[in-house]
Design a protein around this motif. Structure first.
Motif, mmCIF file in Angstrom:
data_model
loop_
_atom_site.group_PDB
_atom_site.id
_atom_site.type_symbol
_atom_site.label_atom_id
_atom_site.label_comp_id
_atom_site.label_asym_id
_atom_site.label_seq_id
_atom_site.Cartn_x
_atom_site.Cartn_y
_atom_site.Cartn_z
ATOM 1 N N PRO A 31 0.821 -1.216 0.000
ATOM 2 C CA PRO A 31 0.000 0.000 0.000
ATOM 3 C C PRO A 31 0.859 1.273 0.000
ATOM 4 C CG PRO A 31 -0.798 -1.543 1.648
ATOM 5 C CD PRO A 31 0.461 -2.122 1.091
ATOM 6 N N PRO A 37 -1.833 6.508 6.285
ATOM 7 C CA PRO A 37 -2.776 5.378 6.339
ATOM 8 C C PRO A 37 -2.249 4.117 5.661
ATOM 9 C CG PRO A 37 -3.598 7.150 4.919
ATOM 10 C CD PRO A 37 -2.433 7.699 5.649
ATOM 11 N N ALA A 38 -1.505 4.274 4.557
ATOM 12 C CA ALA A 38 -0.986 3.091 3.862
ATOM 13 C C ALA A 38 0.019 2.352 4.739
ATOM 14 C CB ALA A 38 -0.330 3.511 2.548
ATOM 15 N N LEU A 62 -1.783 0.677 7.701
ATOM 16 C CA LEU A 62 -2.495 -0.513 7.231
ATOM 17 C C LEU A 62 -1.544 -1.712 7.146
ATOM 18 C CD1 LEU A 62 -5.275 -1.449 5.993
ATOM 19 C CD2 LEU A 62 -4.195 -1.100 3.767
ATOM 20 N N LEU A 83 -0.456 -2.812 10.614
ATOM 21 C CA LEU A 83 -1.489 -3.562 11.338
ATOM 22 C C LEU A 83 -1.572 -4.993 10.821
ATOM 23 C CD1 LEU A 83 -4.362 -0.943 11.753
ATOM 24 C CD2 LEU A 83 -2.689 -1.714 13.442
ATOM 25 N N LEU A 84 -1.383 -5.156 9.518
ATOM 26 C CA LEU A 84 -1.395 -6.500 8.956
ATOM 27 C C LEU A 84 -0.290 -7.345 9.596
ATOM 28 C CD1 LEU A 84 -2.409 -8.474 6.665
ATOM 29 C CD2 LEU A 84 -0.459 -7.644 5.340
#
Ligand code: SF4
Ligand code: SF4
Lengths: 444, 338
Positions: free
Chosen positions: B41, B204-205, B208, B211-212
């Motif tokens: 991302p 945000p990318a 993200l 968090l993954l």
């Protein structure tokens, strides 16, 4: 009645693969020949009390305890002693053994007298456990009579009967609990009487709710508690089990009795019940023969001394060629290379693994991912230690309590680098023990 | 069933090896690939923000790192280790840490330093004390300070993707002295429409992807939380004390390489502490050093330096945070060198 249990540190959740859990125990048919090792336990081998050519009967004593830590061995069937020699054991070592040619009659020897256990003295009961040649049937094969004789200064208040069976694939204890619940419970009560333990707990992993319910029902009113524990390997390891149930921590280098506990396998409990109530010595046991390559996996009551090959024949032979054959479960069992190895008193399973179940991996340097730190139930640092062990720094491994490693395999199970951690820990343990021995020898 | 119909195992084909005989199927390659996936991302955001050249820079870095590793293993007479995916990951991280204008030859120099000096001379993956991508990046920063701090403005949202960026140089939020007024709107900071390295700007990318990795238990949450939290707390206090000279904490945590560093570089397994406590100490340490460099140092940005400095402390942290084995009452851990 659900009781809150503590969660032991670390652990893993391997696939259960208990495909034989629904298959009832079947008594294995008689064989023409049995290979009965005189050493099926930790300690000194038994001394043969029969000679070549003698006729023996089923249950007759053929080897007497060879020392304090030793156990008696009995004939699995009636027949002629063909030879006293040796055979290959599961660890790849040679064991002194007796070759017994069955006469097909399976004639029983005069059983020992049945004891009225609620009134018999603990010493009498303990003597019977020794006479019946009972050893820990969960895997360790430590002579039970010795385990049940704690030194004067140790009081045992808790007896734990281990029906956790946390090893994947194995189902022998599960079936035994389902099919002989009374024996398990009476065995527990006899053992508690020997030890003077007030609290008696039968521990079962929550993935066997049928066994939990059945034993709870049968144990009602006997003072024996049946508890269901979280499914997490190695829930059945002694130190972890004691911690889960009582919150007590067995000190490093210590034994369960140091915290007032004795842990005994449910199979051993049932064997003690039979020895005391029926006068029957330990010459047969329930073993799981399982694995996807087999035609018909199941659980059998085998006479001790049955070669693995015969067990595999009973399970219908194989559909596909196995890549590994394991004595015991997939996490702690021993890979074997011969099927002439006989089933011993502590053999809980024979497991066949197919090629696709096995990861043939190359071991690469530790990438310090920290997983083994998180999963080691003894809270050790297998990754860091393994690097030092490769450099043969055994003194350092000793200071880091490598001797406390229970060789459960959690570390290697999840290591992305495929490091042979258990093997390295085992190597360090052997080296440390050897060094300790030579140190004490020098002092003396 | 007669005996002849029963097929028996062929014992000559049996494998004998140590227990355990089960494995959870994890591998170094899987871990590295998942980290690369988690970076996607942010890579995409980099390309959208800075144009197609961003892709070119990352590609050159990845290919160069893999080539250098292949050559090194060859020279060292070892089996090729490209398969574990770590060289590709290092290349990607290096690329994401560079300005979009970095010339290709400079990327190659960075790759040689990252893989050659940062990793292979120590013996390869697992033995390197410092994060290889950061070694490459910091070396380039020292050698080519101007090229490494020339930031172009993001392409305008209306121009087509292939149009590339205007060569207007643009200030970065941290590079411009704080005057009490925000150069970029909070929204611009958040989605990364600011100047900066090509993979570090889109919050945000990066979150993200982070968090993954946390959800997959590949990284410990303690590291990013402590790292970012510490920076926020220190800059927050400084901002309260001197609102005219110090930017607000929100600007600090959303700009520079903090998000990329905290989620993807300070969590590199090989060069950071093993345990949970160690992860907390490492995260806090990185946060303190970053904040100190940003507030009082001569560089506007300090994430790379902070992580490299803490890498050096990793063995010490491991030694001091080593827990007691189960059932051990006293143990000599602290005195025993690991
Ligand atoms: S699990 Fe394997 S790679 Fe990870 S720290 Fe332990 S030994 Fe190293
Ligand atoms: S085998 Fe030993 S080192 Fe590995 S997890 Fe089990 S106890 Fe820890």
């Amino acid at each position: 009645m659900t009781k809150k249990h503590l969660r032991f540190y670390g652990g893993v959740q391997p696939q259960e693969s208990k495909i034989a859990s629904g298959v009832a125990i079947v008594s294995a048919p008689l064989l023409a020949t049995y290979v009965v090792p005189l050493q099926q336990h930790i300690g000194v081998p038994a001394k043969p009390v029969v000679a070549k050519g003698d006729k023996v009967l089923r249950g007759q004593l053929i080897g007497e305890a060879g020392g304090f830590i030793s156990a008696a061995v009995h004939a699995p069937t009636s027949g002629i002693v063909k030879e006293i020699g040796s055979c290959l054991g599961p660890v790849g070592n040679q064991l002194p053994a007796l070759i017994l040619e069955s006469d097909g009659e399976d004639q029983a020897a005069e059983p020992m007298s049945a004891l009225d256990w609620p009134n018999a003295s603990p010493d009498e009961l303990r003597k019977r456990v020794a006479e019946a040649g009972i050893v820990g049937m969960g895997g360790a094969a430590f002579p039970s009579a010795v385990k049940l004789s704690p030194p004067q200064n140790k009081t045992i208040d808790t007896l734990i009967l281990n029906g956790v069976e946390c090893e994947p694939c194995l189902t022998a204890d599960h079936r035994l609990m389902l099919e002989r619940p009374e024996q398990v419970i009476i065995g527990a009560r006899i053992t508690a009487r020997i030890l003077g333990a007030k609290q008696v707990i039968i521990a079962i992993e929550a993935n066997k709710p049928d066994a939990v319910a059945l034993l709870q029902e049968k144990a009602a009113g006997t003072g024996v508690e049946v508890r269901s524990l979280q499914v997490r390997y190695p829930q059945g390891a002694e130190k972890q089990l004691i911690y889960s149930l009582t919150g007590r921590k067995v000190p490093s280098g210590g034994l369960p009795m140091d915290v007032g506990c004795v842990v005994q396998n449910v199979g051993t409990g049932a064997a003690i019940c039979e020895a005391v109530c029926d006068g029957k010595p330990l010459y047969e046991r329930v073993t799981t023969v399982t694995g996807t390559p087999l035609v018909a996996p199941g659980n059998w009551r085998f006479r001790v001394g049955t070669p693995y090959l015969e067990a595999i024949k009973l399970a219908g032979g194989v559909k596909t060629d196995p890549v590994k054959i394991i004595s015991g479960g997939p996490m702690m069992g021993m890979a074997v290379y011969s099927l002439d190895i006989p089933i011993l008193k502590n053999c809980s399973g024979i497991l066949l693994l197919a090629a696709d179940e096995l990861r043939q991996y190359e071991s690469t340097p530790c990438i310090r991912c920290g997983r083994c730190n998180d999963t080691c139930p003894m809270a050790m640092m297998p990754g860091i230690l393994s690097v030092q062990i490769e450099k043969e720094r055994f003194e350092l491994a000793e200071q880091w309590h490598v001797l406390d490693c229970i060789e459960c395999g959690c570390c290697a199970y999840g290591c992305p680098a495929g490091r042979p951690l258990v093997q390295l820990m085992g190597r360090a343990k052997a080296a440390v023990q050897a060094a300790r021995k030579s140190r004490t020898a020098k002092k003396a | 069933m007669t005996e002849t119909t029963v097929r028996l195992p062929d014992t000559s084909k049996l494998v004998v090896s140590s227990s355990p005989h089960f494995h959870d199927g994890s591998s170094v390659r899987k871990i590295m690939l998942l980290v690369i996936v988690a970076l996607m991302p942010a890579c995409l955001a980099g390309v959208l923000t800075f144009g197609p050249r961003a892709l070119w820079v990352m590609l050159v870095c990845v290919v160069a790192c893999m080539l250098v590793e292949a050559i090194c293993t060859k020279l060292q007479g070892r089996t090729c280790t490209l398969g574990d995916g770590s060289a590709a990951l290092t290349g990607l991280l290096l690329g994401m840490n560079l300005p979009v204008t970095t010339p290709a030859w400079m990327c190659v120099v960075g790759a040689i330093i990252a893989i050659g000096i940062g990793k292979m001379i120590y013996g390869g993956l697992g033995y390197n004390p410092f994060n290889p991508a950061l070694v490459g990046r910091v070396a380039l920063l020292m050698a080519f300070p101007t090229a490494m701090t020339t930031w172009v403005a993001p392409r305008s949202a209306s121009s087509p993707l292939w149009a590339g960026v205007d060569s207007v140089t643009r200030a970065t939020p941290l590079g411009t002295p704080w005057t009490g007024e925000q150069l970029f709107s909070t929204w611009e900071l958040f989605i990364g429409r600011t100047g900066g390295s090509l993979g570090e700007t889109c919050v945000p990318a990066l979150v993200l992807g982070g968090l993954l990795l946390i959800a997959l238990k590949i990284i410990r949450w303690q590291v990013p939380v402590c790292f970012i939290g510490t920076v926020a707390v220190i800059t927050g206090i400084a901002h309260l004390a001197a609102p005219e000279q110090v930017a607000p904490p929100l600007l600090h945590i959303m700009s520079g390489g903090l998000m990329l560093g905290a989620f993807f570089m300070a969590t590199d397994m090989v060069t950071t502490p093993l345990g949970r406590t160690g992860a907390v100490i490492f995260g806090v340490g990185c946060g303190v050093i970053t904040a100190v460099i940003r507030l009082w140092g001569s560089y506007p940005e300090g994430v790379s330096f902070a992580i490299l400095i803490m890498n050096a402390f990793t063995p010490l942290i491991d030694r001091y945070t080593a827990g007691k084995p189960f059932g051990v009452i006293s143990h000599p851990g602290r005195e025993v060198k690991l």
